[in-house]
Write an enzyme that holds these catalytic residues in place. Structure first.
Site: not given
Ligand code: FAD
Ligand code: NAD
Length: 477
Positions: A193-196, A215, A249, A324, A332, A456
């Site tokens: 029950a995290g963000v995703i 969770e 789980v 990341d 992001a 307002h």
């Molecule tokens: P990434 O976006 O993972 O990009 C890394 C890139 O490096 C990839 O394209 C990969 O192909 C490339 N790469 C890796 N190794 C190599 C290599 N050796 N050679 C060439 N290319 C390579 N964050 C928010 O702030 N707001 C949100 O609303 C949000 N929503 C999200 C929803 C979901 C479903 C998920 C999964 C994540 C979300 N995030 C959100 C988190 C966000 O996507 C990440 O924090 C962000 O993408 C990290 O950016 P980054 O550039 O570090 O890495």
């Molecule tokens: P998360 O860290 O937000 O949540 C993961 C959850 O899974 C936690 O609550 C954790 O306690 C639980 N968990 C871990 N292992 C477990 C298990 N074995 N059984 C049951 N519960 C378990 O991770 P996420 O939701 O996968 O998202 C990944 C990352 O992507 C986040 O850290 C976040 O930074 C980024 N993200 C950000 C946004 C946003 O900014 N709106 C949206 C989506 C993702």
């Protein structure tokens, strides 16, 4: 053949890497960026997780599913009868894919505009020679060798998978499959029950799935201010998300019928969950596979991150790591800011990031957003503080928009009145929190926010009222 030389080579074109590349190019440096991301159609794409399978597609589906829910359940409250709304999931997914394509193509345009060379393939270090770092990029057409004075590693993260829960992105999905389900499951299970889990669980619930979230931790949204977690719990469970905390789980089995999850509840009783699809959202792990960090004498810490200092410098001169793949929140905008900082450092400027003012947002409905310290953190730190809270229920704009759930809470130092944290649960929290981030960057007091004229009627008046409430002088409550 001689290798081409660059001032900066960025590895990865997610939000951290592509922003670093653009900023470095703006500063007059010769820049290349290696990116290997391949779409399901086999096309190479820029934008990383964020644009392809993260922030952007998830927010497109959030918006579509909110509209569907509104059409099904809430337009009537406005006196609008549209009859029975019909869902065209294929069209909804295609719209999302179209937005992703537009955005990723937009980065290709930005690369061309800024004269950034896209090295299309997987990059790995080959070594160091004469103050230059060697990299090899495995492209479809063959290998390319380049030399870089500076390297920025922005290789991002990937979904963490659990043993015994093989992700096939059909029955058992991580974020990739969960953004492209071919039909709305009747019953959907979510692990974590995290963000995703909350964002995508909410999407599929709104589209009609019965959603059960398991969770592991005993508390809900532990990173949020306690008042926000409590409010969010009330709202999400009322919306119909069945969330079980303290769940352990066990065995997961798949069959033609779907997925069966054996789990133990917080009281230790054995439980079973049968669902059509399962989303595993238990966090993400840094991506360092195949970078050959050892060739430049770099490694990772015990959690897999590349160690860096406050300015994203690794222990090797001129090698930086951002986004990341390093410590800090996986967000992001955090990665983007690190990209700008590192590019400016390389160009000889003196930038810095205040990690305390990075805002967090959870895009549920209503949204959750915060910046700075939570009340429980301030208590643990022994800091004297005052707190002001104001509900959206008492705001005319919120009532007009049918968005009266939640509140804004402002925490300020008891002596100086400096804002230490702002916490919002409510519609549009992702935009409202920007005011708080600006205030905190400028070390504003709650009095400063309260003295600023807010439009307002607007949701932002709730921010002002919460700031006034710190001094017990809210006007409209
Ligand atoms: P990434 O976006 O993972 O990009 C890394 C890139 O490096 C990839 O394209 C990969 O192909 C490339 N790469 C890796 N190794 C190599 C290599 N050796 N050679 C060439 N290319 C390579 N964050 C928010 O702030 N707001 C949100 O609303 C949000 N929503 C999200 C929803 C979901 C479903 C998920 C999964 C994540 C979300 N995030 C959100 C988190 C966000 O996507 C990440 O924090 C962000 O993408 C990290 O950016 P980054 O550039 O570090 O890495
Ligand atoms: P998360 O860290 O937000 O949540 C993961 C959850 O899974 C936690 O609550 C954790 O306690 C639980 N968990 C871990 N292992 C477990 C298990 N074995 N059984 C049951 N519960 C378990 O991770 P996420 O939701 O996968 O998202 C990944 C990352 O992507 C986040 O850290 C976040 O930074 C980024 N993200 C950000 C946004 C946003 O900014 N709106 C949206 C989506 C993702």
């Amino acid at each position: 053949m001689a290798s081409e030389r660059f001032d900066v080579v960025v590895i990865g074109a997610g939000p951290a890497g592509y922003i670093a590349a653009i900023r470095a190019a703006q500063l007059g440096l010769k820049v290349a960026c290696a990116e290997k991301w391949t779409t399901p159609e086999g096309e190479l794409a820029l934008g990383g997780t964020c644009l392809n399978v993260g922030c952007i597609p998830s927010k497109a589906l959030l918006a579509s599913s909110e509209k569907y829910e509104e059409a099904c359940h809430h337009l009537g409250e406005h006196g609008i009868d549209v009859g029975a709304a019909k869902l065209d999931l294929a069209k909804m997914i295609a719209r999302k894919d179209g937005i992703v394509r537009k955005m990723t193509k937009g980065i290709e345009f930005l690369f061309r505009k800024n004269k950034i060379t896209w090295l299309k393939g997987h990059a790995r270090f080959t070594g160091e020679n004469d103050g230059m770092y060697g990299l090899e990029v495995q492209a479809a057409e063959g290998q390319v060798q380049v030399d870089a004075r500076c390297v920025i590693i922005a290789s991002g993260s990937k979904a963490r998978h659990l043993p015994g829960m093989p992700v096939d992105n059909t029955l058992i999905c991580d974020n990739v499959g969960a953004l492209s389900l071919s039909s709305v499951p009747r019953r959907l299970g979510v692990i974590g029950a995290g963000v995703i889990g909350l964002e995508l669980g909410s999407v599929w619930r709104r589209l009609g799935a019965e959603v059960t979230v398991l969770e592991g931790l005993p508390g809900f949204l532990a990173a949020c201010d306690d008042a926000v977690s409590k409010e969010a719990w009330k709202i999400f469970t009322r919306q119909g998300l069945a969330i079980h905390l303290g769940a352990r789980v066990g065995e997961v089995t798949t069959s033609k019928k779907g997925v069966s999850v054996a789990w133990t509840d917080a009281q230790g009783a054995a439980q079973g969950l049968d669902v059509d699809r399962l989303i595993v959202s238990v966090g993400r792990v840094p991506n360092t596979d195949g970078l050959n960090l050892a060739a430049v004498d770099l490694g990772v810490d015990d959690r897999g991150f590349i160690p860096v200092d406050d300015h994203c410098r690794t222990k090797r001169d001129n090698i930086y790591a951002i986004g990341d793949v390093v410590r800090g929140p996986m967000l992001a905008h955090k990665g983007e800011d690190e990209g700008v900082m590192v590019a400016e450092l390389i160009a000889g400027q003196k930038p810095h990031i205040d990690y305390n003012t990075i805002p967090w947002v959870i895009y549920t409905s209503p949204e959750i957003a915060w910046v700075g310290r939570t009340e429980q953190q301030l208590k643990a730190e022994g800091r004297a503080y005052r707190s002001g809270q104001f509900p959206f229920m008492a705001n005319g704009r919120a009532l007009g928009m049918n968005a009266a759930e939640g509140f804004v809470k402002v925490l300020a130092d008891a002596v100086t009145d400096e804002v230490l944290g702002v916490h919002i649960v409510g519609a549009g929290a992702s935009d409202l929190i920007a005011e708080a981030a600006v205030a905190m960057e400028f070390r504003a007091s709650s009095e400063d926010i309260a003295r600023v004229c807010h439009p307002h009627p607007s949701m932002s008046e709730v921010m002002r009222e919460a700031a006034l409430a710190v001094d017990k002088r809210a006007l409209n409550l």
